[in-house]
Scaffold this motif. Sequence first.
Motif, PDB file in Angstrom:
ATOM      1  N   ALA A 208       0.834  -1.209   0.000  1.00 12.88           N
ATOM      2  CA  ALA A 208       0.000   0.000   0.000  1.00 12.88           C
ATOM      3  C   ALA A 208       0.864   1.252   0.000  1.00 12.88           C
ATOM      4  O   ALA A 208       0.557   2.236  -0.681  1.00 12.88           O
ATOM      5  CB  ALA A 208      -0.925  -0.005   1.212  1.00 12.88           C
ATOM      6  N   CYS A 209       1.963   1.218   0.741  1.00 12.10           N
ATOM      7  CA  CYS A 209       2.829   2.400   0.843  1.00 12.10           C
ATOM      8  C   CYS A 209       3.510   2.729  -0.476  1.00 12.10           C
ATOM      9  O   CYS A 209       3.734   3.912  -0.777  1.00 12.10           O
ATOM     10  CB  CYS A 209       3.882   2.192   1.931  1.00 12.10           C
ATOM     11  N   ILE A 210       3.860   1.714  -1.260  1.00 14.71           N
ATOM     12  CA  ILE A 210       4.585   1.976  -2.497  1.00 14.71           C
ATOM     13  C   ILE A 210       3.658   2.149  -3.692  1.00 14.71           C
ATOM     14  O   ILE A 210       4.144   2.328  -4.819  1.00 14.71           O
ATOM     15  CB  ILE A 210       5.604   0.864  -2.792  1.00 14.71           C
ATOM     16  N   PHE A 283       3.180 -13.050  -0.625  1.00 15.34           N
ATOM     17  CA  PHE A 283       2.485 -13.228  -1.894  1.00 15.34           C
ATOM     18  C   PHE A 283       0.977 -13.090  -1.713  1.00 15.34           C
ATOM     19  O   PHE A 283       0.290 -12.467  -2.534  1.00 15.34           O
ATOM     20  CB  PHE A 283       2.819 -14.591  -2.499  1.00 15.34           C
ATOM     21  N   CYS A 284       0.438 -13.663  -0.655  1.00 14.32           N
ATOM     22  CA  CYS A 284      -0.997 -13.549  -0.403  1.00 14.32           C
ATOM     23  C   CYS A 284      -1.393 -12.099  -0.140  1.00 14.32           C
ATOM     24  O   CYS A 284      -2.425 -11.631  -0.625  1.00 14.32           O
ATOM     25  CB  CYS A 284      -1.395 -14.427   0.784  1.00 14.32           C
ATOM     26  N   LEU A 291      -5.317  -7.617  -6.659  1.00 13.56           N
ATOM     27  CA  LEU A 291      -6.570  -8.089  -7.228  1.00 13.56           C
ATOM     28  C   LEU A 291      -7.779  -7.284  -6.772  1.00 13.56           C
ATOM     29  O   LEU A 291      -8.767  -7.180  -7.514  1.00 13.56           O
ATOM     30  CB  LEU A 291      -6.769  -9.569  -6.895  1.00 13.56           C
ATOM     31  N   LEU A 292      -7.728  -6.710  -5.573  1.00 18.03           N
ATOM     32  CA  LEU A 292      -8.913  -6.039  -5.037  1.00 18.03           C
ATOM     33  C   LEU A 292      -8.729  -4.545  -4.786  1.00 18.03           C
ATOM     34  O   LEU A 292      -9.715  -3.807  -4.748  1.00 18.03           O
ATOM     35  CB  LEU A 292      -9.348  -6.716  -3.726  1.00 18.03           C
TER      36      LEU A 292
END
Length: 344
Positions: A208-210, A283-284, A291-292
């Motif tokens: 999220a930060c990058i 990875f998850c 994806l979301l």
Amino acid sequence: MPSEPVESGASQDLELGTTEALQQHATRSVIAHKPVSQRKLNFERRRPRWLRECLAEATGVFLYVFPGVAATASFLTNAANPIGVGCAYAVGIAFAIITCAPTSGGHFHPAITLCFAFWQGFPWKKVPYYILSQVLGAFVAGLVMMGMYWPQIQAINAAFIAQGKPLVGNGTPASILCSFPNPDQTNLGFLFMTEFFVDFFIGLIIWACIDPANPFVSPSTVPFMIGLSYAAMIWGFADITIAANMARDLGTRMVAAIFFGREAFTFMNYSPIAILVNIPATFCATALYELLMRDSLSSIGQGHAVHEDGEEGLLRNLSKSGLIDDEEMRRPQAARRQELGKMG
């Protein structure tokens, strides 16, 4: 024409030094650099890029592992505040990103390197070099810390041996370097899930930060936000055993094996969890974000990415999405480009 010598300016000028960080902010001028020599430019041009990137990754891992394991050593040898361990890792990660990310991209984590290759197009041929460099950085950090704390660690070793206590395990001298489960943590499934969710949390925050389209994180705050994600997990779960990074754990675990024997890898069959679980967990986490939560159209609109088919491909996508109509598609290219800029 020869360059004029560099001299100090008026009394209100700021002397050359850390004041360079103020170049874009200070109202007072900063003394100019001396002219860059052609010899220096030639040297910098000849430096192999792969070597610079690998050394930057190794150095970055060193910059956060070294204060982290040093804070752990201080906690064990001097009964220091355990909160300091999380702070040391957080600040070290921030320093690592600030110092080394401009050269290598600032992965400092094998799972993050693999995710960059899978999701973002990072060259797969560089992945082994990056991972080996990251492990090397942690290994050197562990060695340097052991050298600097050796008298104190020897004293603790002697005390543990005198009391008949093992040197390997949680809360033992070996745990300064890498994590071990508590004696009552015999359920490997529980240890797996603890490690998985901690690594998932960290991976999601990093991704999220990058994200350049994330409006809540500015570039200058990214190093500290990522550092805080590690600190939060250390503060919350270090007591029940976490590792959080393959490079950090494997590199320092090899140092532990040198000083405390192969039990550093065999103790309660825990080391595979510490070394490997962060990879599927990260990875998850990144898959969830990609994806979301990923908004690629916003990234394209802000100039951080491009459509694989160029501007025409982007326009076709916008037309299919109903964001522009057929009449808009027929407008002159210059007018359409201006409109796309406004959308970004």
